[in-house]
Motif scaffolding. Sequence first.
Motif, short mmCIF file in Angstrom:
data_model
loop_
_atom_site.label_atom_id
_atom_site.label_comp_id
_atom_site.label_asym_id
_atom_site.label_seq_id
_atom_site.Cartn_x
_atom_site.Cartn_y
_atom_site.Cartn_z
N GLY A 59 -1.31 35.91 56.45
CA GLY A 59 -2.45 36.54 57.05
C GLY A 59 -2.15 37.81 56.89
N LYS A 85 -6.96 40.43 53.80
CA LYS A 85 -5.30 41.18 53.21
C LYS A 85 -5.51 42.55 52.87
N THR A 118 -2.02 20.12 57.25
CA THR A 118 -1.50 21.07 56.08
C THR A 118 -1.47 19.25 55.45
N SER A 126 2.09 25.57 50.94
CA SER A 126 1.33 26.21 52.13
C SER A 126 0.08 25.72 51.88
N GLY A 127 -0.34 26.09 53.68
CA GLY A 127 -1.73 25.35 53.85
C GLY A 127 -2.43 26.16 53.71
N LYS A 154 -0.91 32.05 65.63
CA LYS A 154 -2.04 31.95 64.62
C LYS A 154 -2.12 29.92 65.54
N GLY A 212 0.98 31.45 51.67
CA GLY A 212 0.38 32.13 51.59
C GLY A 212 0.16 33.53 52.12
N THR A 254 3.43 34.87 56.72
CA THR A 254 3.11 33.91 55.66
C THR A 254 4.53 32.19 56.09
N CYS A 255 4.07 31.43 55.33
CA CYS A 255 4.80 30.61 55.67
C CYS A 255 4.05 30.61 57.59
C1 6PG Z 1 -0.90 27.85 57.50
C2 6PG Z 1 0.18 28.56 56.68
C3 6PG Z 1 -0.45 30.25 56.43
C4 6PG Z 1 -1.15 30.48 55.49
C5 6PG Z 1 -1.48 31.62 55.88
C6 6PG Z 1 -3.21 32.65 54.62
O1 6PG Z 1 -0.25 26.63 57.67
O2 6PG Z 1 -1.09 28.70 58.71
O3 6PG Z 1 1.18 27.87 56.13
O4 6PG Z 1 1.22 30.57 56.95
O5 6PG Z 1 -1.02 30.58 54.57
O6 6PG Z 1 -1.94 32.27 57.08
O7 6PG Z 1 -3.98 31.23 55.17
P1 6PG Z 1 -5.72 32.01 54.63
O8 6PG Z 1 -5.35 31.66 52.74
O9 6PG Z 1 -6.49 30.18 54.85
O10 6PG Z 1 -6.12 33.10 54.97
#
Ligand code: 6PG
Length: 215
Positions: A144, A202, A85, A40-41, A174, A142, A149-150
Amino acid sequence: MAAVSVFPSQRELGAALARLVTEAAAEAVASSGRFTLGLSGGSLVALLARELPPALSAAPGADPSRWLVAFCDERLVPPEHPESTGGAYRSQVFSQLPSPGPQVLSVSPELGPAAAARDYEEQLRKAFPGPAVPQFDLLLLGLGPDGHTCSLFPGHALLQEQHSLVGFLEDSPKPPPRRVTMTLPLLNSARRVLLVAAGASKAPVLKGEILGVLG
Ligand code: 6PG
């Protein structure tokens, strides 16, 4: 079975995460000849950029040239864009790994949301011949502050998707708004899923929604 691990700092979290990834990789490479990993990003990129290279040098069996890497979601911006990402992982993580490095399945943002989602699903199905739903060895997700997530956001219609492995949205809360994302059937099919959450923002959703559900 869900387990929760809490770390005093991002440094300890990062080191433990990288160790878990390389241990899972060594196990999968030894048992099936390859390791399939979903990334994930967000903040995960920097965490892995710092911790994965040292963890790999301590785990010779992990062998990144036997990895198949996919993205759990992707922002539909060009790969060279700072919000990409795939671009971030290439420049910050994969560039540090010994050559030839992992096989990476990339999203094609130029196709547009619907076609990019279809194309990515085709790539996944080709990379996982056989079962109806591909089964990743490990997915790193990750979280938010809103519990997303994703690119699966609370209350979003994509949460109801039961057939497609990859969905798209053009109204992501987001930024950037246009994204593709793995759907719940694909996420739930994985052998192991790690939900990685760092930072005070979080805590409320973790304590409330997540840990409440995990019991
Ligand atoms: C994305 C992610 C998203 C990310 C969460 C947590 O591309 O934005 O895949 O799901 O995992 O928003 O982001 P942080 O770890 O930067 O708080």
